[in-house]
Design a protein around this motif. Structure first.
Motif, PDB file in Angstrom:
ATOM      1  N   GLY A 198       0.399 -44.349 -10.857  1.00 12.88           N
ATOM      2  CA  GLY A 198       0.910 -44.171  -9.496  1.00 12.88           C
ATOM      3  C   GLY A 198       1.488 -42.802  -9.222  1.00 12.88           C
ATOM      4  N   CYS A 199       1.563 -41.977 -10.258  1.00 13.45           N
ATOM      5  CA  CYS A 199       2.102 -40.618 -10.091  1.00 13.45           C
ATOM      6  C   CYS A 199       1.105 -39.771  -9.319  1.00 13.45           C
ATOM      7  N   GLY A 200       1.623 -38.888  -8.472  1.00 16.62           N
ATOM      8  CA  GLY A 200       0.742 -38.038  -7.663  1.00 16.62           C
ATOM      9  C   GLY A 200       0.291 -36.769  -8.386  1.00 16.62           C
ATOM     10  N   ASN A 201       0.855 -36.482  -9.552  1.00 12.14           N
ATOM     11  CA  ASN A 201       0.549 -35.215 -10.223  1.00 12.14           C
ATOM     12  C   ASN A 201      -0.937 -35.030 -10.520  1.00 12.14           C
ATOM     13  N   GLY A 202      -1.585 -36.132 -10.915  1.00 12.98           N
ATOM     14  CA  GLY A 202      -3.003 -36.046 -11.251  1.00 12.98           C
ATOM     15  C   GLY A 202      -3.838 -35.654 -10.040  1.00 12.98           C
ATOM     16  N   ILE A 203      -3.484 -36.203  -8.883  1.00 11.65           N
ATOM     17  CA  ILE A 203      -4.229 -35.889  -7.659  1.00 11.65           C
ATOM     18  C   ILE A 203      -4.097 -34.404  -7.322  1.00 11.65           C
ATOM     19  N   VAL A 204      -2.868 -33.907  -7.466  1.00 10.15           N
ATOM     20  CA  VAL A 204      -2.630 -32.491  -7.151  1.00 10.15           C
ATOM     21  C   VAL A 204      -3.363 -31.600  -8.153  1.00 10.15           C
ATOM     22  N   THR A 205      -3.302 -31.986  -9.435  1.00  9.06           N
ATOM     23  CA  THR A 205      -3.972 -31.187 -10.472  1.00  9.06           C
ATOM     24  C   THR A 205      -5.480 -31.149 -10.226  1.00  9.06           C
ATOM     25  N   ALA A 206      -6.043 -32.307  -9.844  1.00  6.02           N
ATOM     26  CA  ALA A 206      -7.483 -32.344  -9.563  1.00  6.02           C
ATOM     27  C   ALA A 206      -7.820 -31.455  -8.369  1.00  6.02           C
ATOM     28  N   ALA A 207      -6.969 -31.473  -7.362  1.00  5.20           N
ATOM     29  CA  ALA A 207      -7.198 -30.616  -6.192  1.00  5.20           C
ATOM     30  C   ALA A 207      -7.182 -29.148  -6.597  1.00  5.20           C
ATOM     31  N   LEU A 208      -6.274 -28.816  -7.527  1.00  6.93           N
ATOM     32  CA  LEU A 208      -6.185 -27.438  -8.021  1.00  6.93           C
ATOM     33  C   LEU A 208      -7.479 -27.042  -8.741  1.00  6.93           C
ATOM     34  N   VAL A 209      -7.951 -27.940  -9.590  1.00  6.91           N
ATOM     35  CA  VAL A 209      -9.172 -27.656 -10.357  1.00  6.91           C
ATOM     36  C   VAL A 209     -10.367 -27.475  -9.401  1.00  6.91           C
TER      37      VAL A 209
END
Lengths: 304, 376
Positions: A21-32
């Motif tokens: 449920g953490c949003g960090n993965g979504i942000v990291t994927a957007a960065l990549v």
């Protein structure tokens, strides 16, 4: 999503340490995806991060990655960028990392307009240490160190950045990854100090204590409250959250969820190009070299 | 060896010259007396050699930027004094665990806190060794003259590169601001550690057997640098066996090269009854006292100048303790290195501290008095 390039990820380091449920993965994927989209070469990209949940992102990215000390990522990145001006430097930080312990470095990186791309993952809380309030915890919200709700007022990161001299500022959310990706591309293309505030979720340490529901509820809430800056009428509204709506919402039903509390203006909040620091430094250096060559010979007189 | 024309230089200025000659091309710092002349000299001279100078927003940022630049492949140095040295500690620890070469010059002044700005003292000997949290080895050098400052600055830069570690250069206010006539070696005449990272295919930044130089960011080798305990590719681990290997290697890389790192300067009687063990500006007073006791009075007295403070010259002290009745340890603090001397003297010689902590130097008379006491 198609544009996620696997060679940019250290897949052997997965699964990541983040909670469900953490949003960090979504942000990291957007960065990549953004790095892929903007077309930077892998070897030219460096990712610098501080300390906290968000800063662990660096370890999963297959670039030159520098995981530094708490709050100091921008200061490390400043040295790195000056030493290797060709590098495209992304600095991933959390809200506490960037604006509390690292607040001074943040305003000075902005003041210099050094070509760094600051990605601040804002989940309103210190997650790794278990839910203490940060300078971005909204006033009144609960944290382990503010059991009755924090009395402190929160920063508006982008307002801070623009006053300090940053030349690109955007706000995206983990609920709209496509938009976030676009905003990071925008930051990468800006020659100067760019800030992308990525509104994210911490269901474990923030959501639960403030009764914001599940991770999905929290993302939905963010999405509902997000309004594109182009749709907001005046400029003042784009930088300052609308408190009035929050107060109205609270009165209406006495809801503990406070879902309608604020509008989140998303999109490019400001973009105002200005001369970039590192480029100016090296331009000055070349001039100095030409000027000083004669003098140097004089100083280097040698005796046996 | 060819030398430049004699110059009248300050210790701080000699430090700038030494750093530039050793290949330092990046400086980040923050103004603080009595070290500011180093930043000022760097601001003037670095651009002439294509280097980068930046004044950061605070001491912590200065240390961070220096590490960042080192990761970018530049030989990097920062300079500070007491309060700034305290602020830099966390990132010095980072450089130690992440094995990033850099040099920290601390021109010591009277502390703690703001203390007496900016009276001389030698109060950061133990802070240099133990200032950061956690166990880590360190190299710390302490010059006693302007030329020694030049020479030890180059040594500090070379050690930092060779052992991929932060190196601390402990000046004191007296040495930093004192002017002496010096002839520096002509440029290009120094032994300078060179980075050689030709074989980067199987590159492991934290190799178990050897210590390869860091391949700078931007060369296409994608490794991870972190302040977490890590494996040979830089990725965090908490596996007990890997952690133990990591910690032992970190210490071994310094301790196994003690012979190379430890520099001392011995003068005086070969079979002394009394030996003065000291460092930094106090060496100058000790030398004057030695002159009177040894050359005039013909007493068996000698002087050991500790140019390297850490790792501590234990063997040298042990040998002296075997031969001497008294080891005198003058220092401008309430007793720091004296504890190390006692540890290695192991009761074989009587160890006497001579301390001064009023913001002034220890005088030759004060040391001579103690020598006299040993012979009466």
């Amino acid at each position: 999503m198609k544009s996620l390039r696997e060679e940019f990820l250290r897949t052997n380091k997965l699964p990541h340490i983040w909670c469900p449920g953490c949003g960090n993965g979504i942000v990291t994927a957007a960065l990549v995806r953004a790095i892929g989209k903007v077309g930077f070469e892998q070897k030219d990209v460096a990712v610098v991060s501080g300390i906290g949940c968000s800063s662990r992102a660096a370890g999963y990215l297959n670039f030159n990655t520098l995981h530094t000390t708490h709050g100091r990522a921008l200061a490390f990145a400043t040295g790195l960028k000056l030493a290797q001006p060709g590098l495209k430097v992304f600095v991933v930080m959390g809200d506490g990392d960037a604006t509390a312990i690292g607040g001074n470095h943040f305003i000075h990186a902005a003041r210099r307009n050094i070509d760094l791309n600051a990605i601040i993952i804002n989940n309103h809380i210190y997650g790794m240490t278990g839910g203490q309030h940060s300078p971005l915890t909204p006033e009144g919200k609960k944290a382990t160190t503010a059991p009755e709700g924090t009395l402190e007022r929160e920063f508006n990161i982008l307002e801070l950045a623009v006053s300090a001299g940053a030349t690109y500022g955007a706000r995206g959310t983990a609920a709209q990854p496509r938009l976030l990706e676009k905003l990071i591309v925008g930051a990468s293309q800006n020659e100067g100090f760019s800030v992308v505030e990525a509104m994210s979720t911490c269901p474990v340490s923030y959501g639960r204590r403030n009764r914001l529901g599940s991770a999905v509820d929290m993302l939905k809430d963010i999405k509902q409250r997000s309004v594109s800056v182009e749709k907001l009428e005046t400029k003042a509204e784009t930088t300052r959250p609308r408190r009035d709506i929050a107060e109205e919402g609270a009165e209406e039903e006495g809801e503990t969820h406070d879902k309608q509390e604020e509008v989140i203006p998303v999109g490019v909040i400001f973009s105002r190009p200005a001369p970039e620091f590192v480029e100016r430094y090296y331009r000055g250096l070349n001039k100095e070299k030409e000027g000083k060559e004669g003098k140097e010979e004089k100083e280097g007189q040698v005796e046996s | 060896m060819k030398y430049r024309k004699p110059q009248l230089l300050q210790g701080n200025e000699a430090c700038v010259e030494g750093a530039l000659d050793a290949g330092v091309r990046f400086f980040a710092g923050y103004p603080i007396t009595p070290s500011t002349e180093i930043a000022e000299g760097m601001a003037r001279k670095l651009p002439r050699v294509g280097g980068v100078f930046i004044q950061m927003e605070d001491e912590i940022a200065g240390m961070a930027a220096v590490i960042g630049a080192a990761v970018g492949g530049k030989k990097s140095l920062t300079a500070t004094s007491g309060p700034g040295f305290s602020l830099k500690q966390e990132n010095i620890g980072y450089a130690a665990i992440a094995e990033i070469p850099c040099v920290i010059v601390n021109v010591q002044r009277f502390g703690p806190s703001t203390g007496i700005p900016t009276a001389p003292a030698q109060g950061e000997v133990m802070q240099a060794r133990w200032g950061t949290h956690g166990d880590r080895p360190i190299i710390a050098l302490s010059p006693s003259s302007v030329y020694e400052t030049y020479y030890l600055t180059t040594a500090a830069v070379n050690f930092s590169q060779k052992f991929r570690t932060p190196v601390i250069l402990l000046l004191d206010e007296v040495v930093g601001h004192m002017r002496e006539k010096v002839s520096l070696p002509a440029s290009g005449r120094l032994m300078v550690e060179k980075q050689n990272y030709s074989d980067i295919k199987e590159y492991k930044p934290f190799d178990e057997r050897k210590l390869p130089p860091l391949v700078p960011f931007g060369e296409g080798v994608y490794y991870h640098i972190t302040g977490l305990v890590h494996d040979e590719h830089g990725f965090p681990t908490r596996h007990p066996e890997v952690v133990v290997r990591f910690m032992e290697r970190l210490h071994r890389k310094i301790n196994h090269h003690r012979k190379e790192i430890i520099m001392t300067d011995y003068t005086g009687h070969v079979e002394p009854k009394v030996c003065i063990i000291t460092y930094g500006c106090t060496v100058r007073s000790a030398r004057a006292a030695l002159q009177k006791a040894y050359l005039q009075k013909r007493w068996p007295v000698s002087l050991l100048n500790l140019q390297t403070l850490w790792p501590f010259p234990a063997e040298e002290v042990k040998r002296l303790a075997d031969r001497c009745d008294y080891l005198l340890v003058p220092e401008m603090n309430m007793g720091q290195i004296v504890g190390e001397v006692e540890k290695y003297a192991h009761g074989k010689a009587e160890v006497l501290g001579i301390n001064r902590y009023d913001g002034d130097m220890i005088t030759p008379g004060q040391i001579f008095q103690h020598i006299e006491g040993c012979f009466s």
